[in-house]
Design an enzyme around this catalytic site. Structure first.
Site, PDB file in Angstrom:
ATOM      1  N   GLY A   1      -4.344  -4.595   5.527  1.00  0.00           N
ATOM      2  CA  GLY A   1      -3.494  -4.559   6.389  1.00  0.00           C
ATOM      3  C   GLY A   1      -3.837  -3.172   7.364  1.00  0.00           C
TER       4      GLY A   1
ATOM      5  N   GLU B   1     -11.113   0.596  -3.971  1.00  0.00           N
ATOM      6  CA  GLU B   1     -11.636   0.052  -2.385  1.00  0.00           C
ATOM      7  C   GLU B   1     -12.500   1.220  -1.723  1.00  0.00           C
ATOM      8  OE1 GLU B   1      -9.201  -1.570   1.461  1.00  0.00           O
ATOM      9  OE2 GLU B   1      -8.059  -1.205  -0.603  1.00  0.00           O
TER      10      GLU B   1
ATOM     11  N   ASN C   1     -10.593   5.191   0.763  1.00  0.00           N
ATOM     12  CA  ASN C   1     -10.899   5.312   2.287  1.00  0.00           C
ATOM     13  C   ASN C   1     -11.990   5.954   2.450  1.00  0.00           C
ATOM     14  OD1 ASN C   1      -7.490   4.892   2.859  1.00  0.00           O
ATOM     15  ND2 ASN C   1      -8.904   3.592   3.938  1.00  0.00           N
TER      16      ASN C   1
ATOM     17  N   SER D   1       0.965  -1.290  -0.048  1.00  0.00           N
ATOM     18  CA  SER D   1      -0.105   0.004   0.066  1.00  0.00           C
ATOM     19  C   SER D   1       0.783   1.214  -0.035  1.00  0.00           C
ATOM     20  CB  SER D   1      -0.808   0.200   1.166  1.00  0.00           C
ATOM     21  OG  SER D   1      -1.879   1.247   1.369  1.00  0.00           O
TER      22      SER D   1
ATOM     23  N   LYS E   1     -10.223  -7.902   6.904  1.00  0.00           N
ATOM     24  CA  LYS E   1      -9.333  -7.359   8.002  1.00  0.00           C
ATOM     25  C   LYS E   1      -9.970  -8.234   9.319  1.00  0.00           C
ATOM     26  CE  LYS E   1      -7.940  -3.057   5.948  1.00  0.00           C
ATOM     27  NZ  LYS E   1      -8.336  -1.462   5.947  1.00  0.00           N
TER      28      LYS E   1
ATOM     29  N   ASP F   1      -7.487   2.860  -3.330  1.00  0.00           N
ATOM     30  CA  ASP F   1      -8.071   2.728  -2.022  1.00  0.00           C
ATOM     31  C   ASP F   1      -8.489   4.240  -1.657  1.00  0.00           C
ATOM     32  OD1 ASP F   1      -8.977   2.185   0.519  1.00  0.00           O
ATOM     33  OD2 ASP F   1      -7.260   1.718   1.421  1.00  0.00           O
TER      34      ASP F   1
ATOM     35  N   ASP G   1     -14.456  -2.205   2.046  1.00  0.00           N
ATOM     36  CA  ASP G   1     -13.526  -2.494   3.246  1.00  0.00           C
ATOM     37  C   ASP G   1     -14.259  -2.041   4.653  1.00  0.00           C
ATOM     38  OD1 ASP G   1     -11.638  -2.296   5.197  1.00  0.00           O
ATOM     39  OD2 ASP G   1     -10.138  -0.808   4.271  1.00  0.00           O
TER      40      ASP G   1
ATOM     41  N   LYS H   1      -0.968  -0.889  -4.615  1.00  0.00           N
ATOM     42  CA  LYS H   1      -2.153  -0.085  -4.041  1.00  0.00           C
ATOM     43  C   LYS H   1      -1.958   1.557  -3.773  1.00  0.00           C
ATOM     44  CE  LYS H   1      -4.434  -0.529  -0.063  1.00  0.00           C
ATOM     45  NZ  LYS H   1      -5.308  -1.065   1.103  1.00  0.00           N
ATOM     46  N   LEU H   2      -2.580   2.196  -4.415  1.00  0.00           N
ATOM     47  CA  LEU H   2      -2.492   3.664  -4.367  1.00  0.00           C
ATOM     48  C   LEU H   2      -3.459   4.227  -3.610  1.00  0.00           C
ATOM     49  CD1 LEU H   2      -1.444   5.011  -8.119  1.00  0.00           C
ATOM     50  CD2 LEU H   2       0.055   4.006  -6.259  1.00  0.00           C
ATOM     51  N   LYS H   3      -3.286   4.949  -2.539  1.00  0.00           N
ATOM     52  CA  LYS H   3      -4.060   5.613  -1.877  1.00  0.00           C
ATOM     53  C   LYS H   3      -4.610   6.755  -2.646  1.00  0.00           C
ATOM     54  CE  LYS H   3      -4.212   3.403   2.266  1.00  0.00           C
ATOM     55  NZ  LYS H   3      -5.582   2.892   2.867  1.00  0.00           N
TER      56      LYS H   3
END
Length: 371
Positions: free
Chosen positions: A291, A214, A191, A136, A263, A189, A239, A162-164
């Site tokens: 994670g 995500e 969030n 990540s 998770k 991702d 998620d 994986k890119l935020k």
């Protein structure tokens, strides 16, 4: 199995480099560890994945410690025999606080399986002795800095990037990574940083052949995710929305996701995580293991879980060196051929570096049945 002591230990562990997401920037982690001791002297470790602040979820480190001390342990002490399966119904009266419960369950399960001489992976039903590792990548200060970071991780052998992302840092960074590195396994991702009116903007990500996006919307917006899924070609993965096997079943029924990130801490423990895996498998929904910047203690549990059959995508099961200059375990997780090995020893299969643990400890609370 009877417990004679539960230790709640807070540590402050510095990260290798600042990690930035839409929640903010972390330079270190305030971590709650749980260690149980049985009547026979066997010890088991658990790690709480709650952050220092209640930003990813309502839980946070200090609150988890309080909940374990004041509400979970009194119920645990009443049990004539403690096992992971008995722990779950005993704690059910306490609403929520899944990360606190998961940490206690992990410690109990570790001690239980060490007593039995059984590995966690074997007990869960693992079908692999190593799992593919993704990494990540946090939000960078610039696109050149991001490209340098991705180049480094690919050089180390990570199988997926994986890119935020967040509003203002999404299409152009993804474009830059895809143009620079070509046909790599790439996902993003959010969030929960977006809203349904952002659908037209998020649809621009369809041009980059991503594995998934995500958690683009709020955790409680399953209908919004279903509506967004109908407007995007990029598959949606959930998620924060998936807090239990029941939540997973609801999301699947609504068409809110095509994949699920599991998770253990988020869903209340490894037992519930396995149930989420099974529900998704029954509906043909692939899963992968997310994670939470775990130490080697929590990472050992994640790696064992990720070896179950329906974990078909690389997870956030990075090597210890991705986050820590010195991990808490005596044998840190390392990347070999893009994979990390599933611990084969009893329980979590790890040993804690007690000297380093003492150095990074900020407080210790030891509790027994008479506390």
């Amino acid at each position: 199995m009877k417990l004679v002591e539960v230790e709640l230990r807070r540590i402050r562990l510095p990260l290798v480099a600042p990690f930035r997401t839409s929640f903010g920037v972390e330079t270190d982690r305030d971590i709650l560890l749980v260690r149980v001791t049985t009547e026979a002297g066997t010890r088991g470790w658990g790690e709480c994945v709650a952050g220092g602040l209640p930003l990813y979820s309502a839980e946070h480190t200090a609150g988890a410690q309080q909940v374990i001390r004041e509400f979970l342990l009194p119920r645990l002490w009443r049990l004539p025999e403690v096992t992971a399966h008995r722990l779950e119904p005993a704690l059910a009266a306490v609403k929520g606080h899944r990360m606190a419960k998961a940490a206690l369950e992990m410690a109990v399960l570790d001690a239980e399986l060490r007593t039995l001489g059984t590995s966690l992976g074997g007990w869960l039903g693992a079908v692999r002795d190593r799992v593919p590792a993704g990494v990540s990548v946090g939000i960078a200060d610039s696109i050149p800095e991001l490209l340098d970071a991705v180049h480094g991780y690919l050089g180390e052998g990570y199988r997926r990037i994986k890119l935020k992302i967040e509003p203002g840092w999404d299409v152009e960074p993804v474009r830059a990574v895809r143009e620079r590195f070509g046909d790599i396994a790439l996902q993003v991702d959010a969030n929960a940083a977006y809203r349904l009116p952002d659908a037209a903007h998020l649809a621009k990500l369809d041009d980059f052949d991503l594995l998934l996006i995500e958690q683009p919307l709020a955790d409680d917006d399953l209908r919004g995710h279903a509506a967004l899924a109908a407007r995007l070609r990029t598959p949606i993965c959930l998620d924060e929305s998936i807090t239990s096997a029941r939540a997973a079943a609801d999301a699947i029924a609504l068409g809110a996701c095509a994949l699920v990130n599991i998770k253990p801490g988020r869903v209340g423990g490894l037992l519930e995580a396995r149930r989420v895996h099974d529900v998704c498998a029954a509906h043909g929904i692939p899963v992968w293991c997310g994670g939470m910047l775990e130490t080697g203690i929590g990472r050992a549990a994640n790696v064992a879980l990720a070896a179950l059959p329906n974990f078909t995508l690389p997870g956030d099961t990075s090597a210890s060196g991705r986050y820590w200059r010195r991990d808490l375990v005596t044998e840190p997780f390392v990347l070999r051929g893009g994979h990390v090995e599933v611990p084969a020893g009893p329980g979590l299969g790890i040993s804690v570096d007690e000297a380093w643990l003492d150095e990074v400890t900020s407080s210790v609370e030891r509790l027994g049945p008479a506390s």
